[in-house]
Enzyme design. Sequence first.
Site, PDB file in Angstrom:
ATOM      1  N   CYS A 156       1.016  -1.073   0.190  1.00  0.00           N
ATOM      2  CA  CYS A 156      -0.210  -0.437  -0.238  1.00  0.00           C
ATOM      3  C   CYS A 156       0.362   0.968  -0.215  1.00  0.00           C
ATOM      4  CB  CYS A 156      -1.122   0.456   1.089  1.00  0.00           C
ATOM      5  SG  CYS A 156      -2.342  -1.242   0.954  1.00  0.00           S
TER       6      CYS A 156
HETATM    7  N1  CO8 Z   1     -21.017  -9.103   6.713  1.00  0.00           N
HETATM    8  C1  CO8 Z   1     -21.280  -9.915   7.928  1.00  0.00           C
HETATM    9  N2  CO8 Z   1     -20.616 -10.134   9.149  1.00  0.00           N
HETATM   10  C2  CO8 Z   1     -19.051  -9.855   8.989  1.00  0.00           C
HETATM   11  C3  CO8 Z   1     -18.352  -9.578   7.689  1.00  0.00           C
HETATM   12  C4  CO8 Z   1     -18.870  -9.853   6.621  1.00  0.00           C
HETATM   13  N3  CO8 Z   1     -18.678  -9.752   4.896  1.00  0.00           N
HETATM   14  N4  CO8 Z   1     -17.488  -9.941   7.804  1.00  0.00           N
HETATM   15  C5  CO8 Z   1     -16.665 -10.210   9.313  1.00  0.00           C
HETATM   16  N5  CO8 Z   1     -18.006  -9.814  10.017  1.00  0.00           N
HETATM   17  C6  CO8 Z   1     -18.319 -10.382  11.075  1.00  0.00           C
HETATM   18  C7  CO8 Z   1     -17.358 -10.886  11.993  1.00  0.00           C
HETATM   19  O1  CO8 Z   1     -17.306 -12.380  11.682  1.00  0.00           O
HETATM   20  C8  CO8 Z   1     -17.634 -10.846  13.423  1.00  0.00           C
HETATM   21  O2  CO8 Z   1     -18.257 -11.178  13.769  1.00  0.00           O
HETATM   22  P1  CO8 Z   1     -18.375 -11.536  15.947  1.00  0.00           P
HETATM   23  O3  CO8 Z   1     -18.694 -10.298  15.892  1.00  0.00           O
HETATM   24  O4  CO8 Z   1     -20.001 -11.827  15.590  1.00  0.00           O
HETATM   25  O5  CO8 Z   1     -17.237 -12.617  15.351  1.00  0.00           O
HETATM   26  C9  CO8 Z   1     -17.770  -9.183  13.318  1.00  0.00           C
HETATM   27  O6  CO8 Z   1     -18.793  -8.949  11.627  1.00  0.00           O
HETATM   28  C10 CO8 Z   1     -16.712  -8.350  13.280  1.00  0.00           C
HETATM   29  O7  CO8 Z   1     -15.347  -8.219  12.401  1.00  0.00           O
HETATM   30  P2  CO8 Z   1     -14.217  -7.753  12.662  1.00  0.00           P
HETATM   31  O8  CO8 Z   1     -13.952  -7.480  13.493  1.00  0.00           O
HETATM   32  O9  CO8 Z   1     -13.152  -9.167  11.570  1.00  0.00           O
HETATM   33  O10 CO8 Z   1     -14.633  -6.521  12.242  1.00  0.00           O
HETATM   34  P3  CO8 Z   1     -13.699  -5.017  11.686  1.00  0.00           P
HETATM   35  O11 CO8 Z   1     -15.266  -4.133  12.746  1.00  0.00           O
HETATM   36  O12 CO8 Z   1     -12.428  -4.824  12.059  1.00  0.00           O
HETATM   37  O13 CO8 Z   1     -14.173  -4.570  10.331  1.00  0.00           O
HETATM   38  C11 CO8 Z   1     -12.451  -4.503   8.761  1.00  0.00           C
HETATM   39  C12 CO8 Z   1     -13.366  -5.744   8.793  1.00  0.00           C
HETATM   40  C13 CO8 Z   1     -13.018  -3.943   7.567  1.00  0.00           C
HETATM   41  C14 CO8 Z   1     -11.198  -5.709   7.506  1.00  0.00           C
HETATM   42  C15 CO8 Z   1     -11.302  -3.579   9.462  1.00  0.00           C
HETATM   43  O14 CO8 Z   1     -11.072  -4.349  10.684  1.00  0.00           O
HETATM   44  C16 CO8 Z   1     -10.416  -2.971   8.861  1.00  0.00           C
HETATM   45  O15 CO8 Z   1     -10.156  -1.965   7.925  1.00  0.00           O
HETATM   46  N6  CO8 Z   1      -9.017  -2.993   9.292  1.00  0.00           N
HETATM   47  C17 CO8 Z   1      -7.545  -2.373   8.705  1.00  0.00           C
HETATM   48  C18 CO8 Z   1      -7.746  -2.947   7.076  1.00  0.00           C
HETATM   49  C19 CO8 Z   1      -6.702  -2.533   7.375  1.00  0.00           C
HETATM   50  O16 CO8 Z   1      -5.896  -0.811   6.603  1.00  0.00           O
HETATM   51  N7  CO8 Z   1      -5.738  -3.796   6.160  1.00  0.00           N
HETATM   52  C20 CO8 Z   1      -4.809  -2.753   5.064  1.00  0.00           C
HETATM   53  C21 CO8 Z   1      -4.485  -3.308   3.846  1.00  0.00           C
HETATM   54  S1  CO8 Z   1      -4.863  -3.253   2.138  1.00  0.00           S
HETATM   55  C22 CO8 Z   1      -2.644  -3.169   2.228  1.00  0.00           C
HETATM   56  O17 CO8 Z   1      -1.986  -3.390   3.372  1.00  0.00           O
HETATM   57  C23 CO8 Z   1      -2.193  -3.316   0.943  1.00  0.00           C
HETATM   58  C24 CO8 Z   1      -1.820  -4.694   1.262  1.00  0.00           C
HETATM   59  C25 CO8 Z   1      -1.773  -5.329  -0.615  1.00  0.00           C
HETATM   60  C26 CO8 Z   1      -3.203  -5.035  -1.580  1.00  0.00           C
HETATM   61  C27 CO8 Z   1      -3.150  -5.733  -2.888  1.00  0.00           C
HETATM   62  C28 CO8 Z   1      -4.722  -5.327  -3.574  1.00  0.00           C
HETATM   63  C29 CO8 Z   1      -5.345  -7.397  -3.223  1.00  0.00           C
END
Ligand code: CO8
Length: 372
Positions: A156
């Site tokens: 990123c």
């Molecule tokens: N629908 C419904 N519910 C869901 C879903 C879904 N799709 N997904 C998860 N849930 C549920 C989970 O099961 C969980 O349920 P429970 O509480 O019962 O366990 C609940 O929702 C909460 O899940 P999370 O704790 O996982 O949810 P978050 O609030 O943390 O949100 C995110 C998830 C959006 C992924 C968030 O954690 C986030 O954005 N984190 C930061 C990520 C980030 O910035 N990453 C950078 C990556 S990008 C990068 O570096 C580039 C890499 C190279 C890219 C390559 C291209 C492909």
Amino acid sequence: MKNVLISGSGLFTPTEIVTNEELVASFNQYVDLFNEQYAADIEAGELAALEYSSCEFIEKASGIKSRHVLHKEGILDPAVMMPVFPKRGEDEHPEMVEMAIVAAQEAMAQAGKTAADIDLIICAASNIQRPYPALSIELQQALGASGYAFDMNVACSSATFAISNAVNAIRGGMAKVVLVVNPEFASPQVNYTNRDSHFIFGDVCTATIIEAEETVTSNNAYRILGVSLKTEFSNNIRCDIGYTEHCHPETDPDAPFFKQQGRKVFKELLPLVADVILNEMQRLAVAPDDLKRLWLHQANINMNLFAAKKILGRDPLPEEAPLVLDTYANTASAGSVIAFHKHKEGIQSGEKAILCSFGAGYSVGCLVLEKR
Ligand code: CO8
């Protein structure tokens, strides 16, 4: 030390759009098919039933409403769940080069430059479509530029790290006018059958022109006052595909895909981001009130609001920390550059701004900019 500026920017946006509603509908159909097919294993407790995805979750947790993709077909077919597109031959440009040509042309036009002015091209992205010959060299030929070109990848932070390389090349006398392109063809790396990550990425390409003050003709140029780069190793965002993968008989089926521990990333990366930006501001004696705009990495709306509040010491106004992830999703290294490209108007000469990326590695790249 020479003043170096960003004198132009460009953007290629694929025409095809996938909304959360479309994505979730096809994902949930896939879940039904899977749970039906493996009903006996699920009943026997040998396999966990898949759960539905939801638009409400996606928008609340990430801020993403839709994304642009190069090849929509296949992504929404519950029997396919991946982009499907013909493999290109050696006499055709790969998708990344094709995207980069369009973004580059806009950036060059904005900067008032032609290919003859460009003497270094850096293609910087989270995935490079082939290891060699370098995509940047193919782009160099396609544009009719000379000099030298290379590809690089810091996930990123590829764009900000590449701009830093451009600054150094100009200051070191290796180049005069640098084109940086960030073709992020992310959709093939998304596991569209994974509920945690199927919604995260979109495809796009950004481009910037970097040059020394004496050659700048654009009246919309930004002096790069400071660059701060930081990396700290983490396994929390990974992709394991590599050129040795085929040598392992038991290749991991998840190897080609992006995977992450999203919660950990959120918690661990933000303090690092705030540190890098605040230290660079302190070094340059830039106060929060001096900042007209924050063009931040576009992965998650809550992350951006948190980072902006840390930097400004208060909640940002929407125009101060513009978001593009609602319609572009996470576009890896291109995200902060899209925000810059689309929201750089209305800044007066002498006003300052931050362009900052953060992501896998971990990596953080922060530029402090000043409107010329
Ligand atoms: N629908 C419904 N519910 C869901 C879903 C879904 N799709 N997904 C998860 N849930 C549920 C989970 O099961 C969980 O349920 P429970 O509480 O019962 O366990 C609940 O929702 C909460 O899940 P999370 O704790 O996982 O949810 P978050 O609030 O943390 O949100 C995110 C998830 C959006 C992924 C968030 O954690 C986030 O954005 N984190 C930061 C990520 C980030 O910035 N990453 C950078 C990556 S990008 C990068 O570096 C580039 C890499 C190279 C890219 C390559 C291209 C492909």
